[in-house]
Design an enzyme around this catalytic site. Structure first.
Site, PDB file in Angstrom:
ATOM      1  N   ASP A 127      59.288  29.563  12.747  1.00 40.75           N
ATOM      2  CA  ASP A 127      59.291  28.278  13.446  1.00 40.75           C
ATOM      3  C   ASP A 127      60.393  28.296  14.505  1.00 40.75           C
ATOM      4  O   ASP A 127      61.553  28.575  14.186  1.00 40.75           O
ATOM      5  CB  ASP A 127      59.555  27.160  12.434  1.00 40.75           C
ATOM      6  CG  ASP A 127      59.495  25.767  13.043  1.00 40.75           C
ATOM      7  OD1 ASP A 127      59.382  25.641  14.272  1.00 40.75           O
ATOM      8  OD2 ASP A 127      59.569  24.792  12.263  1.00 40.75           O
TER       9      ASP A 127
ATOM     10  N   SER B 258      59.274  17.965  11.230  1.00 43.70           N
ATOM     11  CA  SER B 258      60.021  18.095  12.474  1.00 43.70           C
ATOM     12  C   SER B 258      61.079  16.988  12.570  1.00 43.70           C
ATOM     13  O   SER B 258      61.900  16.838  11.665  1.00 43.70           O
ATOM     14  CB  SER B 258      59.067  18.078  13.668  1.00 43.70           C
ATOM     15  OG  SER B 258      59.724  18.487  14.842  1.00 43.70           O
TER      16      SER B 258
END
Length: 582
Positions: free
Chosen positions: A509, A217
């Site tokens: 995602d 991330s």
């Protein structure tokens, strides 16, 4: 081992819920996230991460389990400390912090270490949370997987300002000015070049040994940046769900969820939000629709619809391993999709099964999914409010954002959002399908960062005065009107690439639109030297999770882990060839 495994499962569950209910809610909900953070930390168990704002505190049901878990992990991976300068780039006039240092925390996994001239160090960037939250990845996740395959040392490195690596006495605007990309990258470089690991006689510093930098991330973007900024120290890097494209608005996050979710749930969400927006437009139904959700006293419509957005962050909590993944998204959709049944406090409503409509008052009728949505919000959010709903969920009282003591940890990532990263989760363009309200504007989502405006009416918002919300100008630093995303994007943006830089993302995602696998980015060839991999049906940094026995993983995860071992081993073979040749 069974007891240890159970404890680690509990920890990862709590981490997942904390991140869905904390850092990532801040990314999604702007000022509303601060309210939810406060409800979470003030609820039963205080700052226990298991007491998530999504109402799922049943995963950990005893303080004794928490204490045992913490003791077990601390015994396995004791914390260590490395001295860092507060300011790696002091100006000519650095009288405000001359020679100031702080202690940066890290943890080691040496169980697989085999001393050798080319023994690697696999370092996992802790990112925007306490490094303790990353310890499962040191034990059974990607760090353990790669060190086991390579005979290396595993490290979790906590990010400056997070966890216990706090270099300042408060979180004022001035005190936060050293929380930026350049300073945190310099921390990692200094650590790699100078650390002496306790219990290891060999000098494993870079560039004398190959360091492989991993992050997921935000930390994934940092991993990519480290390979670009410090190529002599970072021999290889793996950016998992790396958000290398910073942007002011990020409406595409919810678009990924809309397209990937169960079609019935997605359709019900879309239709519900469109109906709610319409009802808010009508003076006669504006208050009754809020009352249905238990929020009649919430003054601003933007605060109301922002709270309705909160459950959508649960999509990001999905993980391939059912023992550690959050079930909240599936539970939410089950509620939205279910047939009508009376809520505990709604016996006055009537349901017409022939047309599928719930009559709430003489002026308000809604569909069954809207009614179900209201039940979820009341049960999981409003029920935690022990004050007025305006005090719990309102965001226009500036003083509630201005405490600066070290307990106000929400200020950290929000500061990074406000100064360099952005990602304000706004409504999509007007004609685009949506599962969030059109009232979620950039002005509302970003008001926590800057001067906020006050509206004279709900339907006709005009500027009547200006206020400072979370970050009043300091003596040495002023938060910009909008984040300086160029500071991130100049490092490569969608096109960031280098030899021995792996890009790994998840197909569904919600952060994919700001990674190199975005639909806005060019396609690339997947090679050993420059891996470029998309995990089928993967959500957020799916490869970071793992089982000690890879054969227990589902096929797509087993495959990505085997491929990661393959290219890392190949990189290290190149290192060895270069070392021998030299």
């Amino acid at each position: 081992m069974a007891k240890v495994r159970a404890l680690l499962v509990l920890l990862v569950v709590s981490i997942d819920l904390t991140l869905c209910g904390g850092i990532d809610q801040v990314r999604l909900l702007g000022p509303q996230a601060v309210n939810l953070w406060r409800l979470e930390t003030a609820g039963p168990g205080g700052d226990n991460p298991a007491n998530s704002i999504d109402g799922s505190n049943s995963n950990l049901d005893a303080d004794a389990d928490e204490s045992l878990l913490g003791a077990q992990l601390e015994g396995t991976f004791p914390e260590h400390w490395f001295t860092q300068p507060l300011d790696h780039f002091p100006s000519a006039d650095a009288s405000d912090a001359p020679g100031h240092t702080f202690e940066q925390r890290y943890w080691l996994n040496t169980r697989n270490y085999r001393p050798a001239p080319g023994a690697p160090v696999i370092v996992l960037d802790g990112g925007e949370t306490s490094g303790e939250d990353r310890l499962p990845f040191l034990d059974t996740g990607i760090v353990e997987i790669l060190t086991k395959a390579t005979g290396g040392v595993g490290v979790v490195l906590e990010h400056r300002y997070y966890g216990r690596s706090v270099p300042v006495q408060n979180f004022t605007t001035d005190s936060l000015r050293w929380l930026n990309n350049a300073q945190s990258a310099a921390d990692s470089a200094n650590f790699m070049a100078n650390v002496k690991f306790p219990g290891i006689e060999e000098d494993l510093t870079a560039p004398g040994h190959p360091w492989i930098y991993y992050g997921g991330s935000y930390a994934g973007a940092r991993a990519a940046h480290m390979r670009v900024l410090y190529p002599d120290l970072v021999f290889g890097a793996i950016a998992s769900s790396g958000v290398t494209h910073a942007d002011i608005e990020n409406w595409e996050y919810m678009e990924i969820i809309r397209r990937a979710a169960d079609p019935e749930c997605s359709r019900n969400l879309q239709q519900s939000i469109e109906l709610i927006d319409t009802l808010l437009d009508i003076p006669l139904t504006r208050t009754p629709i809020k009352a249905l959700f238990g929020l009649a006293g919430l003054e601003h419509d933007e605060d109301f619809v922002s709270l309705l957005e909160a459950p959508l962050g649960a999509w990001q909590g999905k993980v391939w391993d059912p023992e550690v993944g959050s079930p909240l998204w599936d539970q939410f959709c089950e509620v939205i999709n279910r047939p009508f049944k009376y809520g505990n406090d709604d016996q006055a409503v009537t349901y017409d099964a022939d047309i599928g409509v719930v009559s709430v008052t003489k002026d308000l009728s809604v569909t069954v999914p809207v009614y179900n949505y209201a039940q979820w919000i009341k049960q999981n959010y409003v029920s935690q409010c022990t004050e007025s709903v305006e005090e719990c969920f309102g965001t226009y009282n500036d003083t509630q954002f201005q405490a600066t003591d070290l307990d106000e940890t929400w200020r950290l990532w929000v500061f990074q959002v406000c100064t360099e990263w952005g990602y304000f989760s706004t409504a999509p363009p007007p004609t685009h399908p949506r599962i969030v309200s059109r009232r979620l504007t950039l002005d509302y989502e970003s008001k926590i960062c800057k001067q906020a405006r006050s509206c004279s009416t709900q339907l006709n918002c005009v500027i009547t005065n200006h206020r400072i919300q979370a970050y009043p100008p300091g003596e040495h630093f002023v938060v910009p009107p909008l984040p300086n995303v160029t500071a991130v994007n100049v490092l490569g943006d969608y096109d960031i690439e280098a030899d021995r830089l792996a890009i790994i993302d998840g197909e569904v995602d919600p952060w994919r639109p700001v990674t190199p696998h975005s639909e806005y980015a060019r396609n690339r060839e997947d090679t050993i030297l420059r891996p470029f991999k998309l995990i089928p049906n993967g959500v957020h940094h799916y490869d970071e999770y793992g089982r000690r026995n890879i054969s227990e993983e589902p096929p797509e995860i087993q495959q990505i882990h085997e491929e990661m071992i393959g290219f890392v081993v190949a990189w290290l073979e190149d290192w060895e060839v270069a070392r021998v040749s030299a």
